[in-house]
Design a protein around this motif. Structure first.
Motif, short mmCIF file in Angstrom:
data_model
loop_
_atom_site.label_atom_id
_atom_site.label_comp_id
_atom_site.label_asym_id
_atom_site.label_seq_id
_atom_site.Cartn_x
_atom_site.Cartn_y
_atom_site.Cartn_z
N ALA A 82 0.81 -1.22 0.00
CA ALA A 82 0.00 0.00 0.00
C ALA A 82 0.85 1.27 0.00
CB ALA A 82 -0.93 0.00 1.21
N GLU A 83 2.15 1.12 0.14
CA GLU A 83 3.05 2.27 0.21
C GLU A 83 3.89 2.44 -1.05
OE1 GLU A 83 5.44 1.45 3.60
OE2 GLU A 83 3.73 1.12 4.94
N LYS A 84 4.28 1.35 -1.69
CA LYS A 84 5.13 1.42 -2.87
C LYS A 84 4.39 2.08 -4.03
CE LYS A 84 8.74 -0.87 -1.26
NZ LYS A 84 10.11 -0.30 -1.18
N SER A 85 5.06 3.04 -4.65
CA SER A 85 4.40 3.78 -5.72
C SER A 85 4.01 2.87 -6.88
CB SER A 85 5.32 4.90 -6.22
OG SER A 85 6.58 4.39 -6.63
N ALA A 86 4.78 1.81 -7.13
CA ALA A 86 4.46 0.92 -8.24
C ALA A 86 3.16 0.15 -8.00
CB ALA A 86 5.61 -0.06 -8.47
N PHE A 87 2.87 -0.17 -6.73
CA PHE A 87 1.77 -1.07 -6.41
C PHE A 87 0.59 -0.40 -5.71
CE2 PHE A 87 5.54 -4.09 -5.77
CZ PHE A 87 5.51 -4.52 -7.08
N ARG A 88 0.76 0.79 -5.22
CA ARG A 88 -0.23 1.40 -4.32
C ARG A 88 -1.63 1.45 -4.94
NH1 ARG A 88 2.66 5.61 -2.75
NH2 ARG A 88 2.10 6.82 -4.60
N GLU A 89 -1.73 1.99 -6.14
CA GLU A 89 -3.04 2.13 -6.76
C GLU A 89 -3.65 0.77 -7.10
OE1 GLU A 89 -6.32 4.42 -7.99
OE2 GLU A 89 -4.54 4.92 -6.80
N ALA A 90 -2.83 -0.13 -7.60
CA ALA A 90 -3.33 -1.46 -7.94
C ALA A 90 -3.82 -2.20 -6.70
CB ALA A 90 -2.24 -2.27 -8.63
N SER A 91 -3.14 -2.04 -5.57
CA SER A 91 -3.56 -2.74 -4.36
C SER A 91 -4.92 -2.26 -3.88
CB SER A 91 -2.52 -2.54 -3.25
OG SER A 91 -2.52 -1.21 -2.75
N ARG A 92 -5.30 -1.06 -4.28
CA ARG A 92 -6.61 -0.52 -3.88
C ARG A 92 -7.70 -0.83 -4.89
NH1 ARG A 92 -4.24 5.50 -2.43
NH2 ARG A 92 -3.17 4.95 -0.49
N ARG A 93 -7.36 -0.87 -6.17
CA ARG A 93 -8.40 -0.91 -7.21
C ARG A 93 -8.29 -2.07 -8.19
NH1 ARG A 93 -10.97 4.03 -7.24
NH2 ARG A 93 -9.88 5.74 -6.17
N ARG A 94 -7.13 -2.72 -8.28
CA ARG A 94 -6.94 -3.73 -9.32
C ARG A 94 -6.31 -4.99 -8.71
NH1 ARG A 94 -5.36 0.96 -11.53
NH2 ARG A 94 -3.15 0.45 -11.24
N ARG A 95 -7.14 -5.76 -8.06
CA ARG A 95 -6.69 -7.01 -7.45
C ARG A 95 -7.23 -8.19 -8.25
NH1 ARG A 95 -8.28 -3.79 -2.99
NH2 ARG A 95 -10.24 -4.95 -2.82
N CYS A 96 -6.48 -9.28 -8.25
CA CYS A 96 -6.87 -10.44 -9.05
C CYS A 96 -6.57 -11.73 -8.30
CB CYS A 96 -6.17 -10.43 -10.41
SG CYS A 96 -4.36 -10.48 -10.34
N LEU A 97 -7.12 -12.81 -8.81
CA LEU A 97 -6.83 -14.15 -8.32
C LEU A 97 -5.96 -14.86 -9.35
CD1 LEU A 97 -10.48 -15.25 -7.35
CD2 LEU A 97 -8.87 -13.87 -5.99
N ILE A 98 -4.90 -15.51 -8.88
CA ILE A 98 -3.99 -16.23 -9.77
C ILE A 98 -3.97 -17.69 -9.35
CG2 ILE A 98 -1.65 -16.37 -10.70
CD1 ILE A 98 -1.26 -13.43 -9.91
N PRO A 99 -4.66 -18.56 -10.07
CA PRO A 99 -4.70 -19.97 -9.68
C PRO A 99 -3.42 -20.71 -10.06
CG PRO A 99 -6.01 -19.64 -11.64
CD PRO A 99 -5.54 -18.28 -11.22
N ALA A 100 -3.10 -21.74 -9.28
CA ALA A 100 -1.91 -22.54 -9.53
C ALA A 100 -2.12 -23.93 -8.95
CB ALA A 100 -0.68 -21.89 -8.89
N SER A 101 -1.36 -24.87 -9.47
CA SER A 101 -1.34 -26.22 -8.90
C SER A 101 -0.32 -26.32 -7.78
CB SER A 101 -1.02 -27.25 -9.98
OG SER A 101 -1.94 -27.17 -11.04
N GLY A 102 0.77 -25.57 -7.91
CA GLY A 102 1.83 -25.56 -6.91
C GLY A 102 2.91 -24.59 -7.32
N PHE A 103 3.88 -24.38 -6.46
CA PHE A 103 4.99 -23.48 -6.79
C PHE A 103 6.30 -24.08 -6.29
CE2 PHE A 103 3.60 -22.11 -2.59
CZ PHE A 103 4.76 -21.75 -1.92
N PHE A 104 7.40 -23.51 -6.77
CA PHE A 104 8.73 -24.02 -6.45
C PHE A 104 9.48 -23.05 -5.53
CE2 PHE A 104 7.64 -25.83 -10.58
CZ PHE A 104 7.99 -27.16 -10.42
N GLU A 105 10.31 -23.64 -4.69
CA GLU A 105 11.30 -22.88 -3.93
C GLU A 105 12.60 -23.66 -3.93
OE1 GLU A 105 11.83 -20.11 -3.06
OE2 GLU A 105 9.92 -19.09 -2.86
#
Length: 221
Positions: A82-105
């Protein structure tokens, strides 16, 4: 963090799960080694209904002159989103769901990077919290891009990596998409202990060019 993930679930199952209208140009599935800058399928809510369509994994801030004009932003930290200029507006107005089966680390053993594949322990689909942006490029080009929201890992997951994707519960999907008013920040929490399971997999996934079901098979002891 989340720098690679797999999506093996069919599109029709996903559109039914999210009650979403599918686009005609969805990325192919199954995919076992999705990397940043590649297209991924995401759910957004717009004009009274949900849409399931492709976006570039790698958030492009509106001030970038080209998609590679700055750092590759494929993750967004929940603590500062909510503070970073790159993400601030998107975190308020443009959120999405990203489905996955799994992820790697990856963990390290000396100079060797050891890959792990993480899934839900109940084998249900993962649903990452995401944010998105429509970037206007030269000559009218428009690119929809997204980032996965991460938070501090807890419990056993912290032994693999200090960060973990925010996994949204079904009851939080509408809230995250902005369909139920304010309070989406409450959903940005780490998965509870026991929700995730992980296993060592082979070294082939260390190459971003590799693909195939063998990448997620348990490593034989």
């Amino acid at each position: 963090m989340c720098g690679r993930f797999a999506m093996t679930l069919p599109d029709d199952a996903m559109t039914q799960l999210f009650d979403a209208v599918p686009a005609n140009d969805l990325p192919p599935v199954p995919r076992y080694n999705i990397c940043p800058t590649q297209p991924v399928s995401v759910v957004i809510s717009a004009e009274g209904h949900r849409r399931y369509g492709p976006m570039r994994w790698g958030f492009i801030p509106h001030w970038y002159k080209t998609p590679t004009d700055g750092p590759l932003l494929f993750n967004a930290r929940s603590e500062t989103i909510a503070e970073k200029s790159a993400f601030r507006e998107a975190s308020r107005r443009r959120r999405c769901l990203i489905p996955a089966s799994g992820f790697f680390e990856w963990t390290r053993e000396g100079e060797t990077r050891l890959p792990w594949y993480i899934t839900r322990a109940d084998a249900a689909p993962m649903v990452f919290a995401g944010i998105w942006q429509s970037w206007d490029g030269p000559e009218g080009a428009r690119v929809a891009s997204c980032a996965i929201v991460t938070t501090e890992a807890q419990g056993q997951m912290a032994t693999l990596h200090e960060r973990v994707p925010v996994l949204l519960k079904p009851e939080d999907w509408a809230l995250w998409l902005g369909e139920k008013g304010h309070g989406a920040a409450k959903a940005m929490v780490a998965p509870e202990e026991g929700v995730l399971a992980f296993r060592r997999v082979g070294m082939a996934v260390n190459s971003n060019r590799a693909d195939g079901p063998e990448l997620i098979e348990p490593l034989e002891s």
